[in-house]
Design a protein around this motif. Structure first.
Motif, PDB file in Angstrom:
ATOM      1  N   GLY A 142     -49.800  63.979  69.218  1.00 17.95           N
ATOM      2  CA  GLY A 142     -50.896  64.139  68.818  1.00 17.95           C
ATOM      3  C   GLY A 142     -51.583  62.014  69.246  1.00 17.95           C
ATOM      4  O   GLY A 142     -52.005  62.060  70.680  1.00 17.95           O
ATOM      5  N   GLU A 143     -52.587  61.993  68.316  1.00 16.92           N
ATOM      6  CA  GLU A 143     -53.315  60.214  69.926  1.00 16.92           C
ATOM      7  C   GLU A 143     -52.774  58.671  68.276  1.00 16.92           C
ATOM      8  O   GLU A 143     -51.826  58.831  67.658  1.00 16.92           O
ATOM      9  CB  GLU A 143     -54.615  60.269  68.279  1.00 16.92           C
ATOM     10  N   LEU A 144     -52.553  57.998  69.055  1.00 12.39           N
ATOM     11  CA  LEU A 144     -52.288  56.500  69.054  1.00 12.39           C
ATOM     12  C   LEU A 144     -53.521  55.534  69.278  1.00 12.39           C
ATOM     13  O   LEU A 144     -54.007  55.445  70.067  1.00 12.39           O
ATOM     14  CB  LEU A 144     -51.130  55.742  69.983  1.00 12.39           C
ATOM     15  N   THR A 145     -53.774  54.658  68.178  1.00 17.07           N
ATOM     16  CA  THR A 145     -54.430  54.025  67.986  1.00 17.07           C
ATOM     17  C   THR A 145     -54.787  52.110  67.982  1.00 17.07           C
ATOM     18  O   THR A 145     -53.384  52.008  66.709  1.00 17.07           O
ATOM     19  CB  THR A 145     -56.126  54.356  66.824  1.00 17.07           C
ATOM     20  N   VAL A 146     -55.352  51.413  68.688  1.00 14.45           N
ATOM     21  CA  VAL A 146     -54.729  50.646  68.917  1.00 14.45           C
ATOM     22  C   VAL A 146     -55.891  48.854  68.730  1.00 14.45           C
ATOM     23  O   VAL A 146     -55.925  49.659  69.464  1.00 14.45           O
ATOM     24  CB  VAL A 146     -53.341  49.893  69.975  1.00 14.45           C
ATOM     25  N   PRO A 147     -55.524  48.542  68.696  1.00 14.53           N
ATOM     26  CA  PRO A 147     -54.241  47.567  67.880  1.00 14.53           C
ATOM     27  C   PRO A 147     -54.073  47.621  66.942  1.00 14.53           C
ATOM     28  O   PRO A 147     -53.452  47.890  66.011  1.00 14.53           O
ATOM     29  CB  PRO A 147     -54.300  45.715  68.334  1.00 14.53           C
ATOM     30  N   SER A 148     -55.101  48.540  65.952  1.00 16.94           N
ATOM     31  CA  SER A 148     -54.816  48.390  64.374  1.00 16.94           C
ATOM     32  C   SER A 148     -53.641  49.652  63.705  1.00 16.94           C
ATOM     33  O   SER A 148     -52.881  49.491  62.903  1.00 16.94           O
ATOM     34  CB  SER A 148     -56.389  48.976  63.390  1.00 16.94           C
ATOM     35  N   GLY A 149     -52.877  50.545  64.892  1.00 17.49           N
ATOM     36  CA  GLY A 149     -52.460  51.657  64.362  1.00 17.49           C
ATOM     37  C   GLY A 149     -50.992  51.560  64.888  1.00 17.49           C
ATOM     38  O   GLY A 149     -50.473  52.445  65.335  1.00 17.49           O
TER      39      GLY A 149
ATOM     40  N   LYS B 267     -58.765  51.297  69.902  1.00 22.12           N
ATOM     41  CA  LYS B 267     -59.299  52.405  71.128  1.00 22.12           C
ATOM     42  C   LYS B 267     -57.894  53.651  70.821  1.00 22.12           C
ATOM     43  O   LYS B 267     -56.996  53.378  70.600  1.00 22.12           O
ATOM     44  CB  LYS B 267     -58.827  51.967  72.572  1.00 22.12           C
ATOM     45  N   THR B 268     -58.800  54.518  71.118  1.00 18.20           N
ATOM     46  CA  THR B 268     -57.579  55.315  70.894  1.00 18.20           C
ATOM     47  C   THR B 268     -57.464  56.381  71.782  1.00 18.20           C
ATOM     48  O   THR B 268     -58.313  57.057  73.074  1.00 18.20           O
ATOM     49  CB  THR B 268     -57.894  56.710  69.627  1.00 18.20           C
ATOM     50  N   PHE B 269     -55.551  56.375  71.695  1.00 20.73           N
ATOM     51  CA  PHE B 269     -55.557  57.055  73.450  1.00 20.73           C
ATOM     52  C   PHE B 269     -54.915  59.145  73.391  1.00 20.73           C
ATOM     53  O   PHE B 269     -53.677  58.763  71.711  1.00 20.73           O
ATOM     54  CB  PHE B 269     -53.924  56.037  74.012  1.00 20.73           C
ATOM     55  N   LYS B 270     -55.319  59.943  73.551  1.00 23.22           N
ATOM     56  CA  LYS B 270     -54.533  61.133  73.433  1.00 23.22           C
ATOM     57  C   LYS B 270     -53.380  61.539  73.779  1.00 23.22           C
ATOM     58  O   LYS B 270     -53.051  61.252  75.215  1.00 23.22           O
ATOM     59  CB  LYS B 270     -55.389  62.111  73.865  1.00 23.22           C
ATOM     60  N   LEU B 271     -51.654  61.322  73.143  1.00 21.54           N
ATOM     61  CA  LEU B 271     -50.169  61.133  73.993  1.00 21.54           C
ATOM     62  C   LEU B 271     -50.032  62.260  74.577  1.00 21.54           C
ATOM     63  O   LEU B 271     -51.115  64.130  74.152  1.00 21.54           O
ATOM     64  CB  LEU B 271     -49.927  61.230  72.895  1.00 21.54           C
TER      65      LEU B 271
END
Length: 256
Positions: free
Chosen positions: A70-77, A61-65
Protein backbone atom coordinates in the motif's frame (compact mmCIF):
# COMPACT_ATOMS: atom_id res chain seq x y z
CA UNK A 1 38.94 53.59 -21.17
CA UNK A 2 35.70 52.03 -20.04
CA UNK A 3 35.41 49.51 -17.22
CA UNK A 4 35.10 45.96 -18.63
CA UNK A 5 31.93 44.03 -17.93
CA UNK A 6 32.19 42.44 -14.44
CA UNK A 7 35.50 44.18 -14.02
CA UNK A 8 34.81 45.06 -10.38
CA UNK A 9 32.97 41.84 -9.60
CA UNK A 10 34.57 39.61 -6.97
CA UNK A 11 33.88 36.16 -8.38
CA UNK A 12 35.51 34.33 -5.46
CA UNK A 13 33.43 36.18 -2.83
CA UNK A 14 30.19 35.69 -4.76
CA UNK A 15 30.89 31.96 -5.09
CA UNK A 16 31.43 31.73 -1.33
CA UNK A 17 28.16 33.56 -0.58
CA UNK A 18 26.29 31.35 -3.03
CA UNK A 19 27.65 28.32 -1.20
CA UNK A 20 26.49 29.78 2.14
CA UNK A 21 22.99 30.32 0.74
CA UNK A 22 22.85 26.83 -0.78
CA UNK A 23 24.04 25.24 2.47
CA UNK A 24 21.45 27.15 4.53
CA UNK A 25 18.65 26.04 2.19
CA UNK A 26 19.96 22.45 2.31
CA UNK A 27 19.86 22.45 6.13
CA UNK A 28 16.35 23.88 6.07
CA UNK A 29 15.19 21.17 3.64
CA UNK A 30 16.85 18.31 5.53
CA UNK A 31 15.43 19.47 8.87
CA UNK A 32 11.89 19.65 7.47
CA UNK A 33 12.24 16.19 5.90
CA UNK A 34 13.43 14.93 9.29
CA UNK A 35 10.11 16.11 10.78
CA UNK A 36 7.97 13.61 8.90
CA UNK A 37 8.01 11.21 11.85
CA UNK A 38 7.52 12.07 15.51
CA UNK A 39 5.99 15.49 14.85
CA UNK A 40 4.21 17.56 16.01
CA UNK A 41 6.09 17.27 19.28
CA UNK A 42 4.38 16.25 22.53
CA UNK A 43 5.33 16.65 26.17
CA UNK A 44 5.74 13.79 28.64
CA UNK A 45 1.98 13.67 29.23
CA UNK A 46 1.14 13.34 25.54
CA UNK A 47 -0.11 16.91 25.14
CA UNK A 48 1.03 19.17 22.28
CA UNK A 49 4.39 20.68 23.11
CA UNK A 50 4.56 24.37 24.01
CA UNK A 51 7.70 24.58 21.87
CA UNK A 52 6.77 22.64 18.71
CA UNK A 53 9.75 23.64 16.54
CA UNK A 54 11.37 26.64 14.92
CA UNK A 55 10.56 25.08 11.53
CA UNK A 56 7.06 24.48 10.12
CA UNK A 57 5.91 20.91 9.47
CA UNK A 58 6.50 19.72 5.90
CA UNK A 59 3.62 19.14 3.53
CA UNK A 60 2.26 15.59 3.31
CA UNK A 61 4.22 13.23 1.12
CA UNK A 62 2.87 9.84 0.03
CA UNK A 63 5.26 6.92 -0.36
CA UNK A 64 4.33 3.81 -2.33
CA UNK A 65 5.50 0.82 -0.31
CA UNK A 66 7.09 -2.15 -2.09
CA UNK A 67 5.65 -5.67 -2.40
CA UNK A 68 2.02 -4.54 -2.43
CA UNK A 69 1.98 -3.05 1.04
CA UNK A 70 0.00 0.00 0.00
CA UNK A 71 0.90 3.61 0.62
CA UNK A 72 2.11 5.66 3.57
CA UNK A 73 1.44 9.37 3.94
CA UNK A 74 3.57 11.35 6.38
CA UNK A 75 3.54 13.29 8.60
CA UNK A 76 -0.25 13.14 8.94
CA UNK A 77 -0.56 9.37 8.39
CA UNK A 78 1.82 8.20 11.11
CA UNK A 79 0.96 5.22 13.28
CA UNK A 80 -0.63 6.66 16.45
CA UNK A 81 1.52 6.59 19.54
CA UNK A 82 0.65 4.29 22.41
CA UNK A 83 -2.03 5.72 24.69
CA UNK A 84 -2.91 5.16 28.37
CA UNK A 85 0.58 3.99 29.29
CA UNK A 86 0.86 2.90 32.92
CA UNK A 87 3.31 5.60 33.99
CA UNK A 88 3.06 8.64 36.20
CA UNK A 89 5.18 11.78 36.40
CA UNK A 90 7.34 12.18 39.48
CA UNK A 91 7.64 15.94 38.99
CA UNK A 92 5.80 18.65 37.08
CA UNK A 93 8.79 19.47 34.90
CA UNK A 94 9.43 17.62 31.65
CA UNK A 95 12.45 15.40 31.17
CA UNK A 96 12.36 13.64 34.52
CA UNK A 97 11.91 9.85 34.86
CA UNK A 98 8.39 8.46 34.80
CA UNK A 99 7.37 5.92 37.43
CA UNK A 100 5.49 2.69 36.53
CA UNK A 101 2.07 2.33 38.12
CA UNK A 102 1.55 -1.39 37.46
CA UNK A 103 3.64 -4.35 36.33
CA UNK A 104 6.15 -2.63 34.03
CA UNK A 105 7.07 -5.80 32.13
CA UNK A 106 3.46 -6.57 31.25
CA UNK A 107 2.62 -2.92 30.65
CA UNK A 108 5.62 -2.47 28.36
CA UNK A 109 7.12 0.64 29.95
CA UNK A 110 10.62 1.80 30.83
CA UNK A 111 13.26 -0.66 29.57
CA UNK A 112 10.39 -3.00 28.66
CA UNK A 113 8.77 -0.44 26.37
CA UNK A 114 7.95 -1.17 22.75
CA UNK A 115 6.92 0.96 19.80
CA UNK A 116 3.69 0.47 17.81
CA UNK A 117 5.41 -0.82 14.68
CA UNK A 118 3.48 -2.35 11.80
CA UNK A 119 2.17 -5.83 12.53
CA UNK A 120 3.73 -7.30 9.38
CA UNK A 121 6.99 -9.22 8.91
CA UNK A 122 10.12 -7.55 7.64
CA UNK A 123 10.70 -8.55 4.02
CA UNK A 124 13.80 -9.22 1.97
CA UNK A 125 14.43 -7.76 -1.45
CA UNK A 126 12.21 -10.41 -3.07
CA UNK A 127 9.21 -9.77 -0.82
CA UNK A 128 9.68 -12.82 1.41
CA UNK A 129 9.83 -12.73 5.24
CA UNK A 130 13.45 -12.24 6.29
CA UNK A 131 13.29 -14.19 9.55
CA UNK A 132 12.00 -17.76 9.34
CA UNK A 133 12.39 -20.98 11.37
CA UNK A 134 15.31 -23.14 10.30
CA UNK A 135 12.95 -26.14 10.27
CA UNK A 136 11.19 -24.64 7.23
CA UNK A 137 14.36 -24.25 5.17
CA UNK A 138 16.43 -27.36 4.54
CA UNK A 139 19.18 -25.27 2.94
CA UNK A 140 20.36 -24.08 6.37
CA UNK A 141 22.47 -26.09 8.80
CA UNK A 142 24.74 -25.39 11.76
CA UNK A 143 28.21 -24.97 10.25
CA UNK A 144 30.11 -23.98 13.40
CA UNK A 145 29.61 -23.94 17.13
CA UNK A 146 27.15 -25.99 19.16
CA UNK A 147 23.63 -26.69 17.92
CA UNK A 148 21.36 -25.56 20.79
CA UNK A 149 18.33 -27.57 19.64
CA UNK A 150 17.36 -30.06 22.31
CA UNK A 151 19.19 -28.18 25.07
CA UNK A 152 17.31 -27.23 28.26
CA UNK A 153 16.47 -23.59 28.86
CA UNK A 154 17.49 -22.19 32.26
CA UNK A 155 16.03 -19.04 33.78
CA UNK A 156 17.93 -16.34 35.63
CA UNK A 157 17.08 -17.96 38.97
CA UNK A 158 18.39 -21.38 37.92
CA UNK A 159 15.13 -23.17 37.01
CA UNK A 160 14.80 -25.37 33.92
CA UNK A 161 11.75 -23.96 32.15
CA UNK A 162 11.76 -25.69 28.75
CA UNK A 163 13.74 -26.97 25.81
CA UNK A 164 15.05 -25.36 22.63
CA UNK A 165 13.13 -26.66 19.63
CA UNK A 166 14.33 -24.51 16.72
CA UNK A 167 16.37 -21.55 15.54
CA UNK A 168 14.93 -18.65 13.57
CA UNK A 169 17.36 -17.33 10.99
CA UNK A 170 17.67 -14.09 9.06
CA UNK A 171 18.02 -15.58 5.59
CA UNK A 172 19.64 -12.62 3.77
CA UNK A 173 22.12 -12.06 6.62
CA UNK A 174 22.57 -15.79 7.38
CA UNK A 175 22.39 -15.12 11.12
CA UNK A 176 20.45 -16.75 13.94
CA UNK A 177 18.15 -14.05 15.29
CA UNK A 178 15.97 -16.04 17.72
CA UNK A 179 15.88 -19.34 19.54
CA UNK A 180 12.51 -21.04 19.81
CA UNK A 181 11.80 -23.06 22.94
CA UNK A 182 8.86 -25.03 24.30
CA UNK A 183 7.87 -24.34 27.90
CA UNK A 184 7.45 -27.12 30.44
CA UNK A 185 3.88 -27.40 31.70
CA UNK A 186 4.91 -26.10 35.12
CA UNK A 187 5.93 -22.72 33.71
CA UNK A 188 3.40 -22.17 30.92
CA UNK A 189 2.17 -23.47 27.59
CA UNK A 190 3.32 -23.37 23.99
CA UNK A 191 6.49 -22.03 22.43
CA UNK A 192 8.27 -18.71 22.79
CA UNK A 193 11.10 -16.86 21.09
CA UNK A 194 14.15 -15.33 22.72
CA UNK A 195 16.58 -13.04 20.88
CA UNK A 196 19.87 -14.80 20.31
CA UNK A 197 21.72 -11.88 21.88
CA UNK A 198 19.86 -12.40 25.17
CA UNK A 199 20.64 -16.12 25.48
CA UNK A 200 23.87 -17.77 26.54
CA UNK A 201 24.81 -21.30 25.43
CA UNK A 202 27.08 -22.76 28.08
CA UNK A 203 27.56 -26.13 29.70
CA UNK A 204 24.97 -27.88 27.57
CA UNK A 205 22.27 -25.37 28.57
CA UNK A 206 20.75 -22.20 27.16
CA UNK A 207 20.55 -19.64 29.93
CA UNK A 208 18.34 -16.57 29.87
CA UNK A 209 19.56 -14.38 32.71
CA UNK A 210 17.25 -11.41 32.24
CA UNK A 211 14.05 -13.04 33.56
CA UNK A 212 13.10 -15.59 36.22
CA UNK A 213 11.08 -18.77 35.82
CA UNK A 214 7.83 -17.10 36.93
CA UNK A 215 8.07 -14.62 34.05
CA UNK A 216 8.21 -17.09 31.17
CA UNK A 217 4.45 -17.72 31.03
CA UNK A 218 3.85 -14.09 30.05
CA UNK A 219 6.60 -13.79 27.43
CA UNK A 220 4.78 -12.36 24.35
CA UNK A 221 3.90 -15.05 21.80
CA UNK A 222 3.99 -14.79 18.01
CA UNK A 223 0.82 -15.40 16.04
CA UNK A 224 2.35 -17.50 13.26
CA UNK A 225 4.71 -20.48 13.55
CA UNK A 226 6.30 -19.44 10.24
CA UNK A 227 7.07 -15.75 10.64
CA UNK A 228 7.48 -12.94 13.18
CA UNK A 229 6.17 -9.42 12.64
CA UNK A 230 7.89 -6.13 13.37
CA UNK A 231 5.50 -5.47 16.25
CA UNK A 232 6.04 -8.93 17.72
CA UNK A 233 9.81 -8.51 17.50
CA UNK A 234 9.61 -5.27 19.43
CA UNK A 235 7.38 -6.75 22.15
CA UNK A 236 9.45 -9.92 22.57
CA UNK A 237 12.79 -8.08 22.77
CA UNK A 238 11.33 -5.44 25.10
CA UNK A 239 10.06 -8.07 27.54
CA UNK A 240 13.46 -9.71 28.00
CA UNK A 241 15.21 -6.34 28.02
CA UNK A 242 12.86 -5.06 30.71
CA UNK A 243 13.67 -8.07 32.85
CA UNK A 244 17.22 -6.79 33.31
CA UNK A 245 15.73 -4.08 35.54
CA UNK A 246 12.28 -5.26 36.60
CA UNK A 247 12.57 -9.05 37.07
CA UNK A 248 13.91 -8.56 40.59
CA UNK A 249 13.42 -5.57 42.89
CA UNK A 250 17.10 -5.70 43.85
CA UNK A 251 18.05 -4.91 40.25
CA UNK A 252 16.46 -1.49 40.63
CA UNK A 253 18.79 -0.54 43.45
CA UNK A 254 22.05 1.37 42.83
CA UNK A 255 24.82 -0.90 41.58
CA UNK A 256 28.26 -0.09 42.98
Amino acid sequence: MTEPFFGGFDLAASTLWLFYAFFALLLYYIQRENMREGYPLEDDSGNPSSNPSMFPLPEDKTFKLPHGRGELTVPSGQIPERADIALKKVTAANGFPLEPTGDPMLDGVGPASWAPRRDVPELDGHGHPKIVPMALNEAFSVAAGRDPRGMPVMSGDGEIVGEVTDMWVDEPEQLVRYLEYRLDAKWGEGTRLVPMTMARIWGGKVKINSIYAKHFATVPMVASPKQVTLLEEDKVSAYYGGGHLYADASRQEPQI
